[in-house]
Design a protein around this motif. Sequence first.
Motif, PDB file in Angstrom:
ATOM      1  N   GLN A 145      42.661  92.847  68.495  1.00  0.00           N
ATOM      2  CA  GLN A 145      42.490  92.001  66.779  1.00  0.00           C
ATOM      3  C   GLN A 145      41.978  90.836  67.094  1.00  0.00           C
ATOM      4  N   HIS A 146      40.435  90.590  68.393  1.00  0.00           N
ATOM      5  CA  HIS A 146      39.426  89.445  67.776  1.00  0.00           C
ATOM      6  C   HIS A 146      38.835  89.742  68.473  1.00  0.00           C
ATOM      7  N   SER A 147      38.419  90.507  68.952  1.00  0.00           N
ATOM      8  CA  SER A 147      37.315  90.886  70.090  1.00  0.00           C
ATOM      9  C   SER A 147      36.365  91.890  69.993  1.00  0.00           C
ATOM     10  N   GLN A 148      36.237  92.137  68.280  1.00  0.00           N
ATOM     11  CA  GLN A 148      35.410  93.555  68.411  1.00  0.00           C
ATOM     12  C   GLN A 148      34.109  93.147  67.613  1.00  0.00           C
ATOM     13  N   THR A 149      32.943  94.334  67.813  1.00  0.00           N
ATOM     14  CA  THR A 149      31.809  93.528  67.004  1.00  0.00           C
ATOM     15  C   THR A 149      31.841  94.341  65.127  1.00  0.00           C
ATOM     16  N   LEU A 150      31.771  95.431  65.475  1.00  0.00           N
ATOM     17  CA  LEU A 150      32.123  96.375  64.043  1.00  0.00           C
ATOM     18  C   LEU A 150      30.476  96.415  62.954  1.00  0.00           C
ATOM     19  N   TYR A 151      29.346  95.901  63.649  1.00  0.00           N
ATOM     20  CA  TYR A 151      28.469  96.086  63.410  1.00  0.00           C
ATOM     21  C   TYR A 151      28.665  97.354  62.346  1.00  0.00           C
ATOM     22  N   GLY A 152      29.150  98.150  63.375  1.00  0.00           N
ATOM     23  CA  GLY A 152      28.551  99.495  62.335  1.00  0.00           C
ATOM     24  C   GLY A 152      29.456  99.546  61.933  1.00  0.00           C
ATOM     25  N   THR A 153      30.137  99.265  61.924  1.00  0.00           N
ATOM     26  CA  THR A 153      31.090  99.305  60.270  1.00  0.00           C
ATOM     27  C   THR A 153      30.756  98.943  59.152  1.00  0.00           C
ATOM     28  N   LEU A 310      11.379 112.827  74.151  1.00  0.00           N
ATOM     29  CA  LEU A 310      12.555 112.494  74.672  1.00  0.00           C
ATOM     30  C   LEU A 310      12.649 113.447  75.960  1.00  0.00           C
ATOM     31  N   ALA A 311      12.413 112.299  77.165  1.00  0.00           N
ATOM     32  CA  ALA A 311      12.429 113.508  78.521  1.00  0.00           C
ATOM     33  C   ALA A 311      13.976 112.837  78.940  1.00  0.00           C
ATOM     34  N   ALA A 312      14.605 111.905  78.181  1.00  0.00           N
ATOM     35  CA  ALA A 312      16.411 111.741  78.748  1.00  0.00           C
ATOM     36  C   ALA A 312      16.326 110.745  77.639  1.00  0.00           C
ATOM     37  N   VAL A 313      17.766 111.052  77.763  1.00  0.00           N
ATOM     38  CA  VAL A 313      19.091 109.791  76.568  1.00  0.00           C
ATOM     39  C   VAL A 313      19.889 109.235  77.413  1.00  0.00           C
ATOM     40  N   GLU A 314      20.259 108.462  77.666  1.00  0.00           N
ATOM     41  CA  GLU A 314      21.564 108.018  78.478  1.00  0.00           C
ATOM     42  C   GLU A 314      21.845 106.658  76.483  1.00  0.00           C
ATOM     43  N   ARG A 315      23.546 106.670  77.003  1.00  0.00           N
ATOM     44  CA  ARG A 315      23.778 105.432  75.905  1.00  0.00           C
ATOM     45  C   ARG A 315      24.823 104.834  76.556  1.00  0.00           C
ATOM     46  N   VAL A 316      25.284 103.693  75.915  1.00  0.00           N
ATOM     47  CA  VAL A 316      26.501 103.156  76.810  1.00  0.00           C
ATOM     48  C   VAL A 316      26.523 102.389  75.607  1.00  0.00           C
ATOM     49  N   ALA A 317      28.062 102.708  75.507  1.00  0.00           N
ATOM     50  CA  ALA A 317      28.965 101.449  74.499  1.00  0.00           C
ATOM     51  C   ALA A 317      30.823 101.640  74.700  1.00  0.00           C
ATOM     52  N   LEU A 318      30.876 100.998  73.412  1.00  0.00           N
ATOM     53  CA  LEU A 318      32.579 100.446  74.157  1.00  0.00           C
ATOM     54  C   LEU A 318      33.535 102.301  74.102  1.00  0.00           C
ATOM     55  N   PRO A 319      34.134 102.694  75.418  1.00  0.00           N
ATOM     56  CA  PRO A 319      35.135 103.750  74.539  1.00  0.00           C
ATOM     57  C   PRO A 319      35.725 103.484  73.530  1.00  0.00           C
ATOM     58  N   ASP A 320      36.619 105.021  72.591  1.00  0.00           N
ATOM     59  CA  ASP A 320      36.882 104.385  71.284  1.00  0.00           C
ATOM     60  C   ASP A 320      38.759 104.076  71.722  1.00  0.00           C
ATOM     61  N   VAL A 321      38.409 103.099  71.866  1.00  0.00           N
ATOM     62  CA  VAL A 321      40.246 102.178  72.527  1.00  0.00           C
ATOM     63  C   VAL A 321      40.120 100.761  72.291  1.00  0.00           C
ATOM     64  N   PRO A 322      41.484 100.358  71.989  1.00  0.00           N
ATOM     65  CA  PRO A 322      41.611  99.238  71.181  1.00  0.00           C
ATOM     66  C   PRO A 322      40.919  98.186  72.018  1.00  0.00           C
ATOM     67  N   ILE A 323      40.773  96.862  72.231  1.00  0.00           N
ATOM     68  CA  ILE A 323      40.279  96.365  73.153  1.00  0.00           C
ATOM     69  C   ILE A 323      41.342  95.462  74.034  1.00  0.00           C
ATOM     70  N   PRO A 324      41.437  95.864  75.111  1.00  0.00           N
ATOM     71  CA  PRO A 324      42.783  95.816  75.794  1.00  0.00           C
ATOM     72  C   PRO A 324      42.878  93.953  76.524  1.00  0.00           C
ATOM     73  N   TYR A 325      43.650  93.378  75.880  1.00  0.00           N
ATOM     74  CA  TYR A 325      44.266  91.690  76.513  1.00  0.00           C
ATOM     75  C   TYR A 325      43.902  91.489  78.203  1.00  0.00           C
ATOM     76  N   ALA A 326      44.248  92.153  78.729  1.00  0.00           N
ATOM     77  CA  ALA A 326      44.189  91.914  80.117  1.00  0.00           C
ATOM     78  C   ALA A 326      42.435  91.968  80.603  1.00  0.00           C
ATOM     79  N   ARG A 327      42.459  91.037  81.350  1.00  0.00           N
ATOM     80  CA  ARG A 327      41.312  90.473  81.642  1.00  0.00           C
ATOM     81  C   ARG A 327      40.723  91.832  82.037  1.00  0.00           C
ATOM     82  N   PRO A 328      41.092  92.012  83.922  1.00  0.00           N
ATOM     83  CA  PRO A 328      40.314  92.962  84.113  1.00  0.00           C
ATOM     84  C   PRO A 328      40.146  94.708  83.393  1.00  0.00           C
ATOM     85  N   MET A 329      41.179  94.868  82.487  1.00  0.00           N
ATOM     86  CA  MET A 329      40.667  96.139  81.296  1.00  0.00           C
ATOM     87  C   MET A 329      40.066  95.956  80.941  1.00  0.00           C
TER      88      MET A 329
END
Length: 351
Positions: A145-153, A310-329
């Motif tokens: 509840q304190h770690s999102q970006t949400l600019y797309g919203t 376009l010969a190639a396309v890649e995207r890197v983004a946050l998966p559709d999950v709540p952002i975990p608290y635990a640092r490794p996650m």
Amino acid sequence: MSGTDPTPSADAVTDGGERPLTISRAMVEAIGDEMRADEDVFYMGEDVADYGGIFDSTQGLLDEFGHDRIVDVPISETAYLGAAVGAAQAGMRPIAELMFVDFFGVAMDQIYNQMAKNTYMSGGNVSVPMVLTAAVGGTYNDAAQHSQTLYGTFAHLPGMKVVVPSTAYDAKGLMHNAIRDEDPVVYLFHKRLMGIGWMPAPDGPKTHVPETDYTIPFGSADVKREGSDVTVVTLGLHVHRALEAAESLANEGIDAEVIDLRTLVPLDIETVRESVSRTGRLVVVDEDYRSFGLTGEVIAGVAEEGLEDLAAVERVALPDVPIPYARPMENEVIPDVEDVETAIRSAAGER
């Protein structure tokens, strides 16, 4: 009068009144300049007066302008954002801070049904010249509840301009423009880039900034690194992660161009298309969620007018999950430099 947008590099020679500033100091400087020039500009939010903002977004302003113009508010986003909308419609220029962008849901009616729509709903008889600022981003283990970006919203909902600076130079110029704009502007600053003592920033966001005021036009992306092999499009924190990845991959013979969008609304898709027309390969990097977001919008915007490029396309983004608290996650879900490198290599491998 506003200056032009020369966009100096972080290691530019300091002259002509330029000094190295953190993003937080650059923002405060722009806000202070605008408050001196226009008595209708004021700042309101939680802990923005005596405390100076938990991300130093108003540090030092209270001493000059007092509590009448640097206003601490109760923990009631619905009330004070509604008050900001009313003040803007009455002719003032409020800057209202959401401490964390995640809290937008508490005041969604005030933001979207009032701030964003009232000019349209009034047939243009009412303007809402206000700035909504908020901290975005993770990487410091503050949970879902304190770690999102949400600019797309915000970018998805018509009626608001959306600004996301990645350097101090951009932060000052975009803030000047936001406060002067006649429409509501959502100005989102990444916590990790602010340059505050308890949250070290990466190399890059602290840049030389002119003492004089200047504006950066909305809808004007910036090529932060020129390259010929792959176009990397991103914003905010991940501009610096993309630049780090690009420098690393240069040792492997891959020359990546890095484009900082700087604003989502309006979106400068033309700069992206021009770059892709030369490189033929596109990587879009985003700390927001993957689905229905920035990555898909940029790729679609390029494909609509330049699919043959376009010969190639890649995207890197946050998966559709709540952002975990635990640092490794949390580290697992938020894209890092290695994730960006992998995507660039994959796109370049299609040559």
